[in-house]
Design a protein around this motif. Structure first.
Motif, PDB file in Angstrom:
ATOM      1  N   LYS A 129       0.828  -1.211   0.000  1.00 57.74           N
ATOM      2  CA  LYS A 129       0.000   0.000   0.000  1.00 57.74           C
ATOM      3  C   LYS A 129       0.860   1.256   0.000  1.00 57.74           C
ATOM      4  O   LYS A 129       0.527   2.245  -0.662  1.00 57.74           O
ATOM      5  N   VAL A 130       1.966   1.217   0.769  1.00 60.27           N
ATOM      6  CA  VAL A 130       2.887   2.370   0.797  1.00 60.27           C
ATOM      7  C   VAL A 130       3.404   2.658  -0.609  1.00 60.27           C
ATOM      8  O   VAL A 130       3.433   3.821  -1.046  1.00 60.27           O
ATOM      9  N   ARG A 131       3.804   1.615  -1.328  1.00 59.81           N
ATOM     10  CA  ARG A 131       4.313   1.813  -2.686  1.00 59.81           C
ATOM     11  C   ARG A 131       3.242   2.387  -3.604  1.00 59.81           C
ATOM     12  O   ARG A 131       3.511   3.289  -4.424  1.00 59.81           O
ATOM     13  N   GLU A 132       2.024   1.861  -3.457  1.00 61.85           N
ATOM     14  CA  GLU A 132       0.935   2.341  -4.326  1.00 61.85           C
ATOM     15  C   GLU A 132       0.592   3.801  -4.024  1.00 61.85           C
ATOM     16  O   GLU A 132       0.428   4.607  -4.939  1.00 61.85           O
ATOM     17  N   VAL A 133       0.487   4.142  -2.727  1.00 61.50           N
ATOM     18  CA  VAL A 133       0.104   5.511  -2.351  1.00 61.50           C
ATOM     19  C   VAL A 133       1.233   6.494  -2.642  1.00 61.50           C
ATOM     20  O   VAL A 133       0.978   7.660  -2.966  1.00 61.50           O
ATOM     21  N   LYS A 134       2.478   6.010  -2.529  1.00 58.32           N
ATOM     22  CA  LYS A 134       3.598   6.880  -2.890  1.00 58.32           C
ATOM     23  C   LYS A 134       3.515   7.306  -4.353  1.00 58.32           C
ATOM     24  O   LYS A 134       3.821   8.450  -4.708  1.00 58.32           O
ATOM     25  N   THR A 135       3.120   6.379  -5.194  1.00 58.59           N
ATOM     26  CA  THR A 135       2.966   6.705  -6.619  1.00 58.59           C
ATOM     27  C   THR A 135       1.928   7.804  -6.798  1.00 58.59           C
ATOM     28  O   THR A 135       2.140   8.761  -7.562  1.00 58.59           O
ATOM     29  N   VAL A 136       0.797   7.670  -6.061  1.00 58.28           N
ATOM     30  CA  VAL A 136      -0.257   8.695  -6.140  1.00 58.28           C
ATOM     31  C   VAL A 136       0.268  10.022  -5.602  1.00 58.28           C
ATOM     32  O   VAL A 136       0.048  11.091  -6.206  1.00 58.28           O
ATOM     33  N   ARG A 137       0.963   9.979  -4.475  1.00 56.27           N
ATOM     34  CA  ARG A 137       1.504  11.218  -3.897  1.00 56.27           C
ATOM     35  C   ARG A 137       2.486  11.886  -4.840  1.00 56.27           C
ATOM     36  O   ARG A 137       2.448  13.122  -5.029  1.00 56.27           O
ATOM     37  N   ASP A 138       3.364  11.095  -5.449  1.00 59.49           N
ATOM     38  CA  ASP A 138       4.343  11.677  -6.382  1.00 59.49           C
ATOM     39  C   ASP A 138       3.658  12.300  -7.590  1.00 59.49           C
ATOM     40  O   ASP A 138       4.118  13.333  -8.121  1.00 59.49           O
ATOM     41  N   GLU A 139       2.550  11.674  -8.023  1.00 59.48           N
ATOM     42  CA  GLU A 139       1.806  12.253  -9.150  1.00 59.48           C
ATOM     43  C   GLU A 139       1.227  13.626  -8.786  1.00 59.48           C
ATOM     44  O   GLU A 139       1.299  14.579  -9.568  1.00 59.48           O
ATOM     45  N   TRP A 140       0.671  13.724  -7.566  1.00 58.43           N
ATOM     46  CA  TRP A 140       0.105  14.997  -7.121  1.00 58.43           C
ATOM     47  C   TRP A 140       1.210  16.026  -6.870  1.00 58.43           C
ATOM     48  O   TRP A 140       1.040  17.216  -7.173  1.00 58.43           O
ATOM     49  N   ASN A 141       2.348  15.600  -6.347  1.00 54.27           N
ATOM     50  CA  ASN A 141       3.476  16.522  -6.174  1.00 54.27           C
ATOM     51  C   ASN A 141       3.968  17.049  -7.521  1.00 54.27           C
ATOM     52  O   ASN A 141       4.350  18.220  -7.648  1.00 54.27           O
ATOM     53  N   GLY A 142       3.948  16.172  -8.518  1.00 47.46           N
ATOM     54  CA  GLY A 142       4.306  16.618  -9.863  1.00 47.46           C
ATOM     55  C   GLY A 142       3.313  17.642 -10.399  1.00 47.46           C
ATOM     56  O   GLY A 142       3.697  18.619 -11.063  1.00 47.46           O
ATOM     57  N   LYS A 143       2.014  17.397 -10.074  1.00 44.52           N
ATOM     58  CA  LYS A 143       0.971  18.339 -10.503  1.00 44.52           C
ATOM     59  C   LYS A 143       1.160  19.688  -9.818  1.00 44.52           C
ATOM     60  O   LYS A 143       0.986  20.756 -10.447  1.00 44.52           O
ATOM     61  N   VAL A 144       1.540  19.664  -8.538  1.00 43.37           N
ATOM     62  CA  VAL A 144       1.785  20.900  -7.803  1.00 43.37           C
ATOM     63  C   VAL A 144       2.917  21.698  -8.447  1.00 43.37           C
ATOM     64  O   VAL A 144       2.809  22.917  -8.660  1.00 43.37           O
ATOM     65  N   SER A 145       4.021  21.014  -8.769  1.00 38.59           N
ATOM     66  CA  SER A 145       5.152  21.693  -9.407  1.00 38.59           C
ATOM     67  C   SER A 145       4.753  22.281 -10.748  1.00 38.59           C
ATOM     68  O   SER A 145       5.146  23.407 -11.114  1.00 38.59           O
ATOM     69  N   GLU A 146       3.963  21.530 -11.495  1.00 35.74           N
ATOM     70  CA  GLU A 146       3.512  21.996 -12.811  1.00 35.74           C
ATOM     71  C   GLU A 146       2.646  23.255 -12.688  1.00 35.74           C
ATOM     72  O   GLU A 146       2.809  24.231 -13.440  1.00 35.74           O
ATOM     73  N   LEU A 147       1.712  23.261 -11.732  1.00 34.54           N
ATOM     74  CA  LEU A 147       0.839  24.428 -11.537  1.00 34.54           C
ATOM     75  C   LEU A 147       1.630  25.630 -11.045  1.00 34.54           C
ATOM     76  O   LEU A 147       1.352  26.778 -11.437  1.00 34.54           O
ATOM     77  N   LYS A 148       2.604  25.392 -10.171  1.00 34.80           N
ATOM     78  CA  LYS A 148       3.436  26.502  -9.712  1.00 34.80           C
ATOM     79  C   LYS A 148       4.166  27.160 -10.882  1.00 34.80           C
ATOM     80  O   LYS A 148       4.299  28.383 -10.941  1.00 34.80           O
TER      81      LYS A 148
END
Length: 353
Positions: A129-148
């Motif tokens: 689950k940690v590996r799966e949720v990390k993937t989701v978190r990294d995707e959202w962190n990437g989205k944050v960087s993109e929006l910034k």
């Protein structure tokens, strides 16, 4: 452990039994048998010596002394055999105790290992689950960087030397510094009051500047997306932390169970070593017990031979009389006298027929 063969000392005086041969003789159809049907006359038995006739079978003084010595030896061997039997039984009981202890410890080890295996499965599940949720978190962190990046392109932040204007990011960094100072440093009441006021003013300035910047529709929409992305990233990060903690908890429990199992396994191995030691000692005591019993049997046979001397002498005299009677019957037979069935059986047993 194989069952130990038990031998009772009380049986040592029994002599070996022998099967008796049963000789059956067919009754002849006629009382008179033709001479020509008989085999050659056997050699007559040798005359008994005067010594044999006078031998009453009583043990001599030397034989009595030997018999006494044999009885003493048998008593000593019986005593030794009993000691070995008692010690063997004690060791067998001890062997059984060690076996039970070993089996109980091994059962506990198996239970602990099974429980540790279950915790390993739980840990692996949370790690997945940690590996799966990390993937989701990294995707959202990437989205944050993109929006910034997009917001930065639409609203470039002026540097410190452009009309002295300070960017929102700079103001936020200063606000964080002031808040850390308030939390970590002790100060006088008036200074702390001034710091709190400074923090409040700076936070209001940041809020007003962000509202001013969000006046543009494009920037306002991107800022909202940024907030949503940050919230999703934070949510995913929190889930990563929760699953990581649960995985660590299951991992720690698994290690503890394996350590307990290892400690009990060492105790089980020690019990197994004692089991083998006692079993070997019991087997040796049993071997010595059987060895003494066999010696007792040998001595008993020797003693019985002396004790039965009188019986054997009496039997020998009976054999002589029987042969003498058979010879007389055979002489009657050769002279053509009529023989009874009993006479014929006497001849056959004596070897004349």
């Amino acid at each position: 452990m194989s069952d130990v063969f038990m031998v009772d000392v009380e049986d040592v005086n029994q002599v070996d039994s022998q099967e008796e041969k049963q000789e059956t003789v067919a009754e002849p159809q006629a009382e008179q048998v033709a001479v020509e049907q008989l085999v050659a006359e056997p050699t007559a038995p040798a005359a008994e010596t005067a010594a044999d006739e006078n031998d009453d079978g009583e043990p001599t003084e030397a034989e009595k002394a030997k018999l006494k010595d044999l009885e003493e030896q048998r008593a000593e061997l019986n005593n030794d055999a009993e000691k070995h039997r008692i010690r063997r039984d004690e060791l067998n009981a001890e062997t059984k105790d060690w076996k039970n202890k070993r089996d109980a410890l091994n059962a506990q080890v198996r239970a602990l290992v099974d429980e540790a295996g279950k915790n390993r499965e739980v840990r692996d599940g949370f790690n997945q689950k940690v590996r799966e949720v990390k993937t989701v978190r990294d995707e959202w962190n990437g989205k944050v960087s993109e929006l910034k990046d997009k917001i930065r392109q639409l609203r470039p932040e002026p540097s410190d030397d452009r009309n002295g204007e300070v960017s929102v990011s700079q103001m936020k960094r200063e606000l964080e510094r002031l808040e850390r100072t308030q939390e970590t440093q002790s100060m006088e009441a008036d200074k702390e009051k001034a710091l709190v006021k400074q923090i409040s003013v700076l936070a209001r300035q940041i809020e007003e500047k962000e509202k001013t910047d969000e006046g543009d529709d494009a920037i306002r929409d991107l800022v909202q997306q940024l907030r949503d992305a940050k919230a999703k990233a934070e949510e995913a990060h929190h889930e990563v932390s929760v699953n990581a903690e649960q995985a660590q908890e299951a991992h720690d429990k698994m290690l503890s169970l394996y350590q307990q199992a290892d400690a009990l396994r060492k105790e089980a191995d020690a019990a197994q070593a004692k089991f083998v030691e006692c079993k070997q000692a019991a087997d040796e005591e049993h071997r010595l017990h059987i060895e003494q019993i066999k010696s007792v049997h040998e001595i008993s046979r020797s003693a019985d031979g002396i004790k039965n001397k009188k019986f054997m002498a009496r039997k020998k005299r009976a054999d002589v009389e029987s042969k003498k009677e058979a010879k007389e019957i055979f002489e009657k037979f050769k002279n053509g006298e009529k023989l009874s069935t009993e006479d014929l059986m006497t001849l056959q047993k004596s070897g004349y027929l």
